[in-house]
Design a protein around this motif. Structure first.
Motif, mmCIF file in Angstrom:
data_model
loop_
_atom_site.group_PDB
_atom_site.id
_atom_site.type_symbol
_atom_site.label_atom_id
_atom_site.label_comp_id
_atom_site.label_asym_id
_atom_site.label_seq_id
_atom_site.Cartn_x
_atom_site.Cartn_y
_atom_site.Cartn_z
ATOM 1 N N LEU A 139 14.252 -4.080 -5.919
ATOM 2 C CA LEU A 139 13.085 -4.964 -5.904
ATOM 3 C C LEU A 139 12.580 -5.176 -4.484
ATOM 4 C CD1 LEU A 139 14.103 -7.710 -8.502
ATOM 5 C CD2 LEU A 139 12.377 -5.925 -8.786
ATOM 6 N N THR A 140 13.500 -5.371 -3.563
ATOM 7 C CA THR A 140 13.110 -5.562 -2.158
ATOM 8 C C THR A 140 12.390 -4.338 -1.621
ATOM 9 O OG1 THR A 140 14.951 -7.091 -1.746
ATOM 10 C CG2 THR A 140 13.978 -5.999 0.173
ATOM 11 N N ARG A 141 12.917 -3.132 -1.934
ATOM 12 C CA ARG A 141 12.261 -1.909 -1.464
ATOM 13 C C ARG A 141 10.862 -1.774 -2.062
ATOM 14 N NH1 ARG A 141 17.038 0.494 -3.155
ATOM 15 N NH2 ARG A 141 15.848 1.732 -4.665
ATOM 16 N N GLY A 142 10.723 -2.117 -3.357
ATOM 17 C CA GLY A 142 9.412 -2.027 -3.998
ATOM 18 C C GLY A 142 8.421 -3.004 -3.403
ATOM 19 N N LEU A 143 8.853 -4.233 -3.175
ATOM 20 C CA LEU A 143 7.965 -5.242 -2.589
ATOM 21 C C LEU A 143 7.617 -4.888 -1.147
ATOM 22 C CD1 LEU A 143 9.603 -8.513 -3.981
ATOM 23 C CD2 LEU A 143 7.543 -7.362 -4.785
ATOM 24 N N ARG A 144 8.590 -4.316 -0.427
ATOM 25 C CA ARG A 144 8.305 -3.910 0.953
ATOM 26 C C ARG A 144 7.263 -2.788 0.967
ATOM 27 N NH1 ARG A 144 13.476 -3.218 2.918
ATOM 28 N NH2 ARG A 144 13.578 -5.407 3.560
ATOM 29 N N ALA A 145 7.290 -1.931 -0.048
ATOM 30 C CA ALA A 145 6.267 -0.885 -0.146
ATOM 31 C C ALA A 145 4.894 -1.489 -0.398
ATOM 32 C CB ALA A 145 6.626 0.111 -1.259
ATOM 33 N N ASP A 146 4.815 -2.592 -1.145
ATOM 34 C CA ASP A 146 3.548 -3.321 -1.289
ATOM 35 C C ASP A 146 3.030 -3.756 0.078
ATOM 36 O OD1 ASP A 146 3.621 -3.037 -4.008
ATOM 37 O OD2 ASP A 146 3.609 -5.175 -4.473
ATOM 38 N N GLY A 147 3.956 -4.280 0.901
ATOM 39 C CA GLY A 147 3.568 -4.698 2.247
ATOM 40 C C GLY A 147 3.124 -3.533 3.110
ATOM 41 N N VAL A 148 3.878 -2.416 3.045
ATOM 42 C CA VAL A 148 3.498 -1.224 3.817
ATOM 43 C C VAL A 148 2.146 -0.695 3.344
ATOM 44 C CG1 VAL A 148 4.102 1.181 4.304
ATOM 45 C CG2 VAL A 148 5.864 -0.587 4.386
ATOM 46 N N GLY A 149 1.945 -0.654 2.022
ATOM 47 C CA GLY A 149 0.661 -0.196 1.485
ATOM 48 C C GLY A 149 -0.487 -1.067 1.954
ATOM 49 N N THR A 150 -0.280 -2.383 1.988
ATOM 50 C CA THR A 150 -1.323 -3.298 2.459
ATOM 51 C C THR A 150 -1.578 -3.120 3.946
ATOM 52 O OG1 THR A 150 -0.783 -4.902 0.728
ATOM 53 C CG2 THR A 150 -1.940 -5.746 2.662
ATOM 54 N N LEU A 151 -0.519 -2.925 4.723
ATOM 55 C CA LEU A 151 -0.685 -2.655 6.161
ATOM 56 C C LEU A 151 -1.480 -1.368 6.374
ATOM 57 C CD1 LEU A 151 -0.039 -3.093 9.172
ATOM 58 C CD2 LEU A 151 2.174 -1.974 8.772
ATOM 59 N N LEU A 152 -1.132 -0.312 5.635
ATOM 60 C CA LEU A 152 -1.891 0.937 5.720
ATOM 61 C C LEU A 152 -3.334 0.719 5.292
ATOM 62 C CD1 LEU A 152 0.721 3.454 4.222
ATOM 63 C CD2 LEU A 152 -0.053 3.332 6.603
ATOM 64 N N GLY A 153 -3.532 -0.127 4.264
ATOM 65 C CA GLY A 153 -4.883 -0.427 3.817
ATOM 66 C C GLY A 153 -5.720 -1.032 4.930
ATOM 67 N N GLY A 154 -5.173 -2.015 5.641
ATOM 68 C CA GLY A 154 -5.908 -2.623 6.748
ATOM 69 C C GLY A 154 -6.213 -1.640 7.859
ATOM 70 N N LEU A 155 -5.271 -0.749 8.145
ATOM 71 C CA LEU A 155 -5.476 0.238 9.213
ATOM 72 C C LEU A 155 -6.480 1.313 8.804
ATOM 73 C CD1 LEU A 155 -1.779 0.694 10.416
ATOM 74 C CD2 LEU A 155 -3.616 -0.515 11.618
ATOM 75 N N PHE A 156 -6.486 1.666 7.508
ATOM 76 C CA PHE A 156 -7.380 2.722 7.027
ATOM 77 C C PHE A 156 -8.630 2.159 6.347
ATOM 78 C CE2 PHE A 156 -3.624 5.327 7.658
ATOM 79 C CZ PHE A 156 -4.159 6.521 8.106
ATOM 80 N N ASN A 157 -9.073 0.972 6.822
ATOM 81 C CA ASN A 157 -10.388 0.423 6.447
ATOM 82 C C ASN A 157 -10.491 0.026 4.978
ATOM 83 O OD1 ASN A 157 -11.422 1.639 9.130
ATOM 84 N ND2 ASN A 157 -10.873 3.449 7.966
#
Length: 465
Positions: free
Chosen positions: A291-309
């Motif tokens: 669960l922690t790895r999955g939720l952390r991927a949500d965070g990474v995806g959101t960080l990538l989202g902010g960086l990639f507009n």
């Protein structure tokens, strides 16, 4: 001696992978492109910039899906998940878009900060699950759908009802002459009827992509009537790269960041339910570390989202539903879907085609998409005990009331500090805060085991939010 491969890790033949991966893409496509269309047009970006937002969104969808499904050390749940922009972030972002000192760069700053927050907070989010029983999540999801209906209705009407112009320092509202035209209303109705017909008489995959097929049918009708134009589609290049920070250096505003972090908590609580439900569907054991790895991927995806507009990312529940319907449990199918999304993001002509679809066409589909979100909230609330626990009625009633304030009375909080506007002008966040507080006050905080069971039950009936 051979080790049996779990169905989740099974690599299917390439033709089947491509077909099933494309199926996942088609199921989520209409929902995936809705948010950049909403935000881009709210910011009054040019058609070319809105098309770029769509490309960026599809590209980041692919990246986030690959991170979640392939997994890297400490990141990714390795389940058949498709990632997309969450509708829960739309309300706060529209408020930020309306604030001149925040705008698009302020939105990106808050998304990046929320992504970092998600990465750090992932191990602790499961402990917050008892704060979000069905009476809370159902209410929040219902208010998300109701809030978005305003967007769908205005799309069906042809845009916004009034234009605001500043003359000699004074703002004046003028009616939009193109709003509510009979031809546009007829096209929106046609799209709605096509979708309803496919839901009624279609089956299986056709029903799952009914919204997308309705938009395609509406676009064809709009082209025949001369409402849809293709000049910008013809001018768009076939291929291009998505450049990080395309619009400039993000800006960071404290209240906007706090607002988006609250959105991130709500999104990650939703993801917890999705992961637990998907674990049951696939027969894969989901422990706290997973669960922690999955939720952390949500965070990474959101960080990538902010960086990639683009914007905050979460697991799309309609794709979880597709896994259940098809019985295909391999994560390599969604990995293939992620690659397809990534490649679509590198095709500006495809994004320009989506941007060229008239608002009235999207309106007919928006009524279904956003209405289904509200109906899903109501469906979750249907399993809440209102008969023996009268407090639940007050939790829902008061939370919905607070959630409706920005819609019913936009100037209600105008005398409060300006920095709080991104929070106070989002009915979704007001509803979430009030629902959590009232539920804790009336019902207390339940056990973690009961909360996990409730999350699985809610996720099994959920439409993406």
């Amino acid at each position: 001696m051979t080790t049996e491969v779990h169905p989740v890790d099974q690599i299917l033949p390439t033709p089947r992978l491509l077909a099933l991966g494309l199926q996942h893409v088609l199921v989520m496509y209409a929902g995936a492109v809705a948010v950049p269309l909403i935000i881009g047009r709210a910011l009054k970006l040019t058609p070319e910039e809105v098309a770029f937002l769509i490309s960026a969104d599809l590209f980041a969808c692919g990246l986030a899906t690959l991170v979640q499904c392939i997994a890297f050390p400490g990141v990714g749940i390795r389940l058949p998940v498709m990632m997309g922009v969450t509708f829960a972030s739309v309300g706060p972002m529209l408020s930020m878009a309306a604030a001149p000192d925040i705008g698009l760069l302020g939105i990106y700053g808050s998304v990046i900060a929320a992504g970092i927050f998600g990465i750090v907070a992932a191990p602790f989010i499961s402990r917050l699950l008892p704060l979000f029983p069905p009476v809370v999540t159902g209410t929040i999801i219902m208010v998300i759908g109701i809030s978005l209906m305003r967007v769908g209705i205005n799309w069906a009407g042809g845009g916004i009802p009034t234009f605001t112009k500043v003359i000699d320092g004074v703002s004046y509202a003028f009616p939009n002459p193109g709003y509510g035209q009979l031809q546009g209303l007829g096209i929106a109705l046609f799209v709605l009827l096509v979708i309803l017909g496919l839901i009624k008489w279609g089956s299986g995959f056709i029903t799952n992509v009914s919204v997308l097929l309705g938009i395609i049918a509406g676009a064809i009708l709009a082209s025949v009537l001369g409402v849809m134009h293709f000049e910008k589609v013809a001018a768009a290049p076939w291929g291009d790269i998505v450049v990080p920070l395309h619009f400039g250096i993000p800006q960071f505003h404290l209240v906007s960041i706090l607002t988006m972090c609250i959105v991130m908590i709500v999104v990650m609580i939703e993801s917890l339910g999705m992961f637990l439900a998907l674990g049951e569907i696939t027969g894969k054991t989901i422990d706290r570390d997973a669960l922690t790895r999955g939720l952390r991927a949500d965070g990474v995806g959101t960080l990538l989202g902010g960086l990639f507009n683009t914007f905050p990312y979460t697991s799309f529940s309609q794709n979880v539903g597709l896994v259940s319907v098809t019985g295909v449990r391999s994560r390599w199918v969604t990995i293939t879907g992620g690659v397809i999304m990534l490649l679509l993001g590198l095709l500006p002509k495809m994004a320009a085609l989506v941007e060229a679809v008239p608002l009235v066409v999207l309106g007919g589909a928006g009524l279904v998409m956003f209405g289904m979100v509200a109906a899903t909230g109501a469906r979750i609330l249907a399993n809440v005990d209102f008969k023996n626990n009268r407090y639940n009625l007050f939790v829902v009633a008061i939370s919905v009331g607070f959630g409706m304030i920005p819609l019913a009375a936009p100037n209600f909080f105008r005398n409060l500090p300006h920095d709080l506007q991104p929070l106070l002008e989002s009915g979704i966040l007001l509803c979430a805060l009030v629902a959590v507080i009232l539920n804790a006050f009336f019902n207390g905080v339940g056990s973690k085991a009961a909360a996990e069971a409730d999350a699985v039950a809610a996720a099994s009936t959920a439409q993406h939010v």
